[in-house]
Write a protein that holds these residues in place. Structure first.
Motif, PDB file in Angstrom:
ATOM      1  N   LEU A 133     -90.123  77.126 -24.585  1.00 54.03           N
ATOM      2  CA  LEU A 133     -89.302  77.386 -25.769  1.00 54.03           C
ATOM      3  C   LEU A 133     -88.245  76.287 -25.884  1.00 54.03           C
ATOM      4  CD1 LEU A 133     -88.132  79.110 -28.091  1.00 54.03           C
ATOM      5  CD2 LEU A 133     -86.924  80.460 -26.395  1.00 54.03           C
ATOM      6  N   LEU A 134     -88.271  75.583 -27.006  1.00 52.51           N
ATOM      7  CA  LEU A 134     -87.317  74.492 -27.225  1.00 52.51           C
ATOM      8  C   LEU A 134     -86.386  74.882 -28.372  1.00 52.51           C
ATOM      9  CD1 LEU A 134     -86.419  71.529 -26.693  1.00 52.51           C
ATOM     10  CD2 LEU A 134     -88.142  70.828 -28.350  1.00 52.51           C
ATOM     11  N   ILE A 135     -85.088  74.852 -28.088  1.00 53.67           N
ATOM     12  CA  ILE A 135     -84.110  75.190 -29.126  1.00 53.67           C
ATOM     13  C   ILE A 135     -83.436  73.906 -29.597  1.00 53.67           C
ATOM     14  CG2 ILE A 135     -81.946  76.400 -29.572  1.00 53.67           C
ATOM     15  CD1 ILE A 135     -82.873  78.542 -27.635  1.00 53.67           C
ATOM     16  N   LEU A 136     -83.479  73.675 -30.881  1.00 54.32           N
ATOM     17  CA  LEU A 136     -82.902  72.449 -31.453  1.00 54.32           C
ATOM     18  C   LEU A 136     -81.762  72.834 -32.381  1.00 54.32           C
ATOM     19  CD1 LEU A 136     -86.408  71.152 -32.361  1.00 54.32           C
ATOM     20  CD2 LEU A 136     -84.970  69.989 -30.721  1.00 54.32           C
ATOM     21  N   THR A 194     -95.630  74.387 -27.765  1.00 55.39           N
ATOM     22  CA  THR A 194     -94.207  74.663 -27.522  1.00 55.39           C
ATOM     23  C   THR A 194     -93.620  75.433 -28.699  1.00 55.39           C
ATOM     24  OG1 THR A 194     -94.074  72.556 -26.364  1.00 55.39           O
ATOM     25  CG2 THR A 194     -91.982  73.581 -26.951  1.00 55.39           C
ATOM     26  N   THR A 195     -92.993  76.563 -28.401  1.00 52.44           N
ATOM     27  CA  THR A 195     -92.307  77.326 -29.445  1.00 52.44           C
ATOM     28  C   THR A 195     -90.993  76.613 -29.760  1.00 52.44           C
ATOM     29  OG1 THR A 195     -93.192  79.305 -28.402  1.00 52.44           O
ATOM     30  CG2 THR A 195     -91.447  79.640 -30.030  1.00 52.44           C
ATOM     31  N   ILE A 196     -90.694  76.481 -31.041  1.00 52.51           N
ATOM     32  CA  ILE A 196     -89.472  75.755 -31.404  1.00 52.51           C
ATOM     33  C   ILE A 196     -88.590  76.627 -32.298  1.00 52.51           C
ATOM     34  CG2 ILE A 196     -88.532  73.731 -32.603  1.00 52.51           C
ATOM     35  CD1 ILE A 196     -91.014  72.181 -31.806  1.00 52.51           C
ATOM     36  N   ILE A 197     -87.312  76.681 -31.942  1.00 53.11           N
ATOM     37  CA  ILE A 197     -86.321  77.319 -32.807  1.00 53.11           C
ATOM     38  C   ILE A 197     -85.397  76.214 -33.293  1.00 53.11           C
ATOM     39  CG2 ILE A 197     -84.425  78.985 -32.952  1.00 53.11           C
ATOM     40  CD1 ILE A 197     -85.794  80.589 -30.750  1.00 53.11           C
ATOM     41  N   LEU A 198     -85.248  76.147 -34.606  1.00 46.31           N
ATOM     42  CA  LEU A 198     -84.487  75.054 -35.203  1.00 46.31           C
ATOM     43  C   LEU A 198     -83.312  75.602 -36.011  1.00 46.31           C
ATOM     44  CD1 LEU A 198     -84.616  71.927 -36.200  1.00 46.31           C
ATOM     45  CD2 LEU A 198     -85.821  72.865 -38.154  1.00 46.31           C
ATOM     46  N   THR A 199     -82.144  75.045 -35.785  1.00 45.56           N
ATOM     47  CA  THR A 199     -81.056  75.323 -36.724  1.00 45.56           C
ATOM     48  C   THR A 199     -80.745  74.003 -37.404  1.00 45.56           C
ATOM     49  OG1 THR A 199     -79.053  74.756 -35.516  1.00 45.56           O
ATOM     50  CG2 THR A 199     -80.059  76.869 -34.980  1.00 45.56           C
ATOM     51  N   THR A 200     -80.498  74.054 -38.662  1.00 41.65           N
ATOM     52  CA  THR A 200     -80.238  72.813 -39.397  1.00 41.65           C
ATOM     53  C   THR A 200     -79.487  73.108 -40.689  1.00 41.65           C
ATOM     54  OG1 THR A 200     -81.262  70.866 -40.409  1.00 41.65           O
ATOM     55  CG2 THR A 200     -82.531  72.892 -40.498  1.00 41.65           C
ATOM     56  N   HIS A 201     -78.740  72.123 -41.138  1.00 44.03           N
ATOM     57  CA  HIS A 201     -78.116  72.253 -42.459  1.00 44.03           C
ATOM     58  C   HIS A 201     -78.954  71.527 -43.517  1.00 44.03           C
ATOM     59  CE1 HIS A 201     -74.621  74.423 -41.264  1.00 44.03           C
ATOM     60  NE2 HIS A 201     -74.367  73.578 -40.295  1.00 44.03           N
TER      61      HIS A 201
END
Lengths: 257, 302
Positions: free
Chosen positions: B157-160, B187-194
């Motif tokens: 799990l990759l958090i960005l 790979t599971t990805i969690i992304l936060t972005t503006h």
């Protein structure tokens, strides 16, 4: 984590820290050489002969163990407090905190490397003293044991300081206002037998006195206080401070919001 | 169904009584590319901080691939990696040393660490910079270094957390490609972005956090479907009439050749083309005025 994984984690922190202070040798090893040389010249060579003997030894021989301990203490404490706080300040400590590295490995990595810096500084200061006086070793075992325990104990103390520190001011307050005065009043330059009885009793509350005297016993075979007391105090402080450090890291005190 | 991340009734109240998140429930499936969106101060970083053990939770539970972060911390931490918003590597360390150290903290043997560090430095274009101090890198290179560092122990799990903030378009697109590739590899990805177009383009599922609570948790398609209408910029090669309006759209004339048209969601572009054609307006180009996700996001959080 398996033993080999724990070792890899420990070695990574340890190697990083040792590489850092070896790379910065002008800041980490040269200043104590200059400071202690000045102490030896001024207190040992210039003022010492006017003072005469202290506890049956010439003044220079008397002050060498205390000055070595002073260097060991400031070296180990200063290393861990600046390095750990630096990691906190830059937030690079987060690299370790998000990893599975357990708290006791983080503690050991920082404190063992800092203790070794303290011991290296102590060795350098002993070597410098050879230019001014003859080296006396009464008990090599006692010298090594006290130096290692003291260095580790002050690394743990420095780490607690760094854990609580929120600014660079916070990492200088304890060394300047607590450690240095206690060390100077811990019998580096005098025997407490010279003090009035009341101040002798007050001096016994100073843990530095036990450390300086235990080390002085190792070098000269003389101590103002019973050795058992000195070893007990050093060992108890080392255990309590280490446990406190690991507890704080585990709970995230000063490192997690 | 394996859950990469399972958050239940998560709460965090900081010292002084500031309630950052309240009863957050969030589930992310294994293999997902998930967007966690919210305004500044909505609670994204607190939530992710708790997941990564950088913030102590007040109550609730978090499991990563079934491992509880409190009772099975070591196992949970092995599964995860985070690329934080701010650069948090030692500025005075060399690029390769930062990667070697990262592998070491996870207990990996030095030979494996070197192999993986080499692989990710090459993949992310850091190989030529490997002997340089990290502080000398450009902003884009520093972002790549953060990603390479996060991948050394090959997390599931990759958090960005805003991984492309402040990088140029070229680097952003190359990062998108890279992230899509590692997501395809499992790979599971969690992304936060503006950059909401980034989330729209990359993510399959999305949650929106607002004032410390999850207000939407659905697929990207469902979320975009909630949009009440869409605004387009229509270009005509001929001079446009002063007023162009229809039953299912509203418009206003920007200048002689450009028209801003707001089309109701229930109607298609074909309907608009037909209606404009019937009014004798030819269309030479058409463009979306707003990013769709951005518009939905604003509607939901206002």
């Amino acid at each position: 984590m398996s033993f080999s994984e724990l070792f890899n984690s420990f070695y990574t922190i340890f190697y990083k820290e040792v590489a850092r202070y070896l790379r910065l040798w002008k800041q980490t090893f040269v200043p104590p050489i200059i400071t202690m040389s000045l102490y030896y010249v001024i207190f040992g060579n210039l003022i010492g002969p006017r003072i005469g003997e202290m506890d049956g030894y010439d003044y220079m021989s008397f002050i060498v163990p205390g000055l070595v301990m002073l260097s060991v203490i400031t070296g180990s404490y200063g290393n861990v407090v600046s390095s750990f706080y630096g990691n906190k300040f830059q937030r690079s400590l987060e690299e370790i905190l998000v990893s599975p590295t357990p708290s006791f490995i983080i503690f050991l990595g920082f404190c063992v490397s800092s203790a070794i810096r303290g011991i290296l500084v102590g060795i350098i200061v002993i070597l410098v003293s050879l230019f001014f006086t003859e080296l006396k070793i009464h008990s090599l075992g006692a010298v090594v044991l006290v130096a290692c325990l003291t260095s580790f104990m002050f690394s743990a103390m420095g780490m607690i300081n760094a854990i609580y520190a929120n600014s660079f001011d916070d990492i200088t307050i304890i060394p300047n206002f607590v450690l240095t005065p206690l060390t100077y009043l811990g019998g580096i330059f005098y025997s407490i037998k010279l003090l009035p009885e009341f101040w002798q009793d007050v001096s016994l509350l100073n843990p530095m006195l036990y450390i300086v005297n235990a080390f002085r016993y190792g070098m000269l075979g003389k101590s103002d206080i019973p050795l058992l007391h000195a070893y007990s105090i050093i060992i108890i402080f080392t255990i309590v401070l280490s446990a406190a450090c690991i507890y704080m890291l585990d709970r995230g005190i000063g490192t997690r919001s | 169904m394996t859950l990469a991340l399972d958050i239940n009734r998560l709460c965090k109240t900081y010292k002084g009584g500031m309630e950052a998140i309240r009863d957050v429930d969030l589930q992310v499936k294994d293999g997902d590319f998930f967007a966690l969106l919210g305004e500044n101060g909505a609670g994204k970083s607190t939530t992710l901080g708790i997941v990564c053990s950088l913030v102590n939770k007040t109550s609730g539970s978090v499991s990563i691939f079934g491992y509880d972060i409190t009772t099975q911390a070591s196992l949970a931490k092995r599964q995860i990696s985070i690329v934080p918003q701010e650069f948090n590597f030692n500025n005075f360390e060399r690029v390769k040393d930062i990667l070697y150290q990262q592998g070491g903290y996870y207990g990996l043997p030095p030979s494996l660490v070197k192999e993986r560090a080499t692989k990710y430095m090459k993949k992310l274009g850091l190989w030529d910079k490997r002997k340089e101090q990290s502080r000398t890198l450009s902003g884009g290179m520093k972002r790549r270094l953060m990603i390479a560092r996060a991948l050394v122990h090959e997390p599931r799990l990759l958090i960005l957390d805003e991984p492309t903030a402040g990088v140029d378009i070229e680097i952003r697109h190359s990062m998108w490609e890279f992230l899509t590739e590692i997501n395809k590899q499992g790979t599971t990805i969690i992304l936060t972005t503006h950059y909401l177009e980034e989330a729209e383009q990359l993510c399959r599922n999305v949650a929106i956090i607002h004032k410390g609570s999850i207000i939407q948790n659905t697929s990207m398609r469902n979320l975009l479907h909630q949009l009440k209408g869409q605004t387009y910029i229509v270009e005509s090669s001929h001079t446009l009439p002063n007023e162009v309006n229809g039953d299912f759209y509203k418009s206003h004339r920007i200048d002689d050749n450009f028209l801003e048209v707001h089309l109701n969601t229930d109607y298609k572009l074909n309907d608009l083309f037909k209606d404009l054609d019937s009014k004798g307006i030819d269309i030479s180009s058409i463009d979306l005025k707003d990013n769709r996700l951005e518009k939905t996001f604003i509607e939901l959080t206002k």
